[in-house]
Enzyme design. Structure first.
Site, PDB file in Angstrom:
ATOM      1  N   ASP B  66      28.690  30.144  42.677  1.00 20.38           N
ATOM      2  CA  ASP B  66      28.681  30.471  41.164  1.00 20.38           C
ATOM      3  C   ASP B  66      29.774  29.765  40.588  1.00 20.38           C
ATOM      4  OD1 ASP B  66      30.001  32.498  42.779  1.00 20.38           O
ATOM      5  OD2 ASP B  66      30.155  33.636  40.819  1.00 20.38           O
ATOM      6  N   ASP B 212      38.271  34.327  41.010  1.00 23.04           N
ATOM      7  CA  ASP B 212      37.697  35.382  41.922  1.00 23.04           C
ATOM      8  C   ASP B 212      38.974  35.969  42.825  1.00 23.04           C
ATOM      9  OD1 ASP B 212      35.560  34.352  40.733  1.00 23.04           O
ATOM     10  OD2 ASP B 212      34.151  34.814  42.676  1.00 23.04           O
TER      11      ASP B 212
END
Lengths: 304, 304
Positions: B66, B212
């Site tokens: 992603d 992240d």
């Protein structure tokens, strides 16, 4: 039996606003078969309500990015959404290497079986044969190995003429044999010909998907008499030289192919980003083959 | 000097309708710096009028799909659209292997130099230092190697007080020295202190991008006092266990980090697909850090 195709992408190499790279979802008897999977196919599926969980087969024609770059994202989403059932992937053998590398570096182990069946761009082969459909590869003529796919409905059993069977008091246990074409002999020895008790089932429909290819008569025989022919039409015919150079087809050529192979209907797609509107491509194809439609995003065509 | 960020994607692992995977375009003095490049970034760029030809630097935080699956498609489009100037790609070293394999099997030789600079997730490093900006990596704490990036404007030269210089008839050839902080001595020997002839330039702005990561104080020092902090906020805090397990952050934690590191403004993004609306995530963050905004598709934020 449902047999229809929804277009998820109509663009060639580079996307343009509102035109995505190639992908199509075939609905055959409520099972989904995804053909090619360009970047953004997942988003297009969300847009047009195509459920990833209902896809059991994916077919990748060749390894130009506009035909497969959405695949790893789709597999990853299937994994994250808890898929457990197998997925059958029909593709050039090198795609496994690409997928394996990406899964390795993201440290992902798919939680469902991904069953590869490698295509061979040198010969036509039956690659799926289930209750609903037979799928064959179509060797095409592109810059790299490329196959199209032809989806042929199976011939269904004959249909019983129920009133006639009841009138003659034919026991139910004979029905299967009658559907398969047997005659019926009554207890008193009278023979009733099958044609008087049943009618033929519908003529099986076929959908041929011809992605990137040069105009080349070698594959015409294999796609003859299909119900719907999808054929790439990257350029207008005034760019025939460019089409030949890049191993693509013009809208005029796609229409000539539909005419020669006796298709019932033609869908054209894989449009170059240079065409901001598509009317000229459609007009050019219809001048030769009137039953032509634009295979554009969100359109669904019944194969029938 | 322009310094702003346009959000191209706000979704975590799986896309949902109208939320794309992560990508952001920084405009620094009319040069574009692309941060992460999830699937569909090209289409988002078309939608929000971000010109690929103006991108010279691309930064990839880590190799979960992603954050990079749109990259090969973007490179391919740059190639097909005739790019010749170099592109600088900052990324984990394994990404080169992935890109090379895909270019090999599509038989593509990029027509522009793709200059790789590999990031090292174990240590902070200056990776860009040009006239406009210094970029450093931020080692984050994710399931696989992952770096954020901090973009710091350079301190500009001092600004001349033009009227004062003209009043004193200071020759133009002294201006550069004055901008750099020198005093001025007139022909008659009078010394004018620099502070009376110039004013200080604006305080340099900084944008930190924390993709992240688990909440981990190790990187807080590096992002202290930034003008705008982008921080992932995948979950609401009632899913803290899930955040810890998957090495992600909650909206509450993102706000606590902004508070602790003395950010001026916080942008949150990378939202789990489970959240169909985002109000709760925003409210949770604002309960701790009121100057929070949702980093959603198409929004542009000025770093200032």
């Amino acid at each position: 039996m449902k047999f229809e195709v929804t277009i998820l992408g109509s663009s060639s190499a580079t996307p343009i606003f509102n035109r995505n790279p190639t992908s199509q979802a075939l609905n055959i008897n409520e099972h989904l078969y995804l053909i090619d999977c360009g970047e953004g196919t997942q988003q297009q599926m969300l847009r047009f309500d195509i459920k990833a969980s209902r896809i059991d087969y994916i077919f990748i024609s060749h390894l130009h990015g506009d035909h497969y770059l959405g695949l790893v994202g789709l597999l990853s989403s299937m994994h994250l959404n808890g898929r457990k059932k197998p997925l059958y992937l029909f593709c050039p053998p090198q795609l496994k290497e690409i997928i394996d590398l990406q899964l390795k570096y993201s440290e992902t182990t798919l939680q469902f079986p991904l069953e590869y069946k490698f295509t061979d761009a040198q010969k036509a082969e039956v690659i799926v044969n289930n209750n609903d459909i037979v799928v064959e590869t179509i060797p095409l003529d592109h810059r790299i190995d490329c196959t199209g796919f032809i989806f042929k409905q199976k011939k269904r059993l004959r249909k019983l003429i129920k009133e006639k069977l009841e009138e003659l008091n034919i026991p139910v246990e004979y029905y299967t044999a009658l559907k398969k074409g047997s005659d019926y002999t009554s207890a008193s020895g009278v023979v009733y010909k099958n044609e008087t008790l049943t009618i033929d089932s519908d003529i099986p429909k076929a959908y041929a998907y011809c992605s990137d290819t040069l105009y080349n008569e070698q594959y015409f025989n294999q796609i003859s008499n299909v119900t719907v022919l999808y054929h790439e039409a990257t350029f207008l015919n005034d760019m025939l030289d460019r089409a030949n150079e890049t191993h693509h087809t013009t809208a005029l050529q796609a229409a000539q192919i539909a005419l020669k192979t006796n298709a019932k209907k033609l869908l054209i797609g894989h449009f170059s980003a240079r065409y901001k509107t598509l009317n000229e491509l459609l007009d050019e194809a219809r001048s030769v083959f009137p039953a032509t439609e634009l295979a554009i995003e969100g359109k669904t065509f019944i194969i029938g």
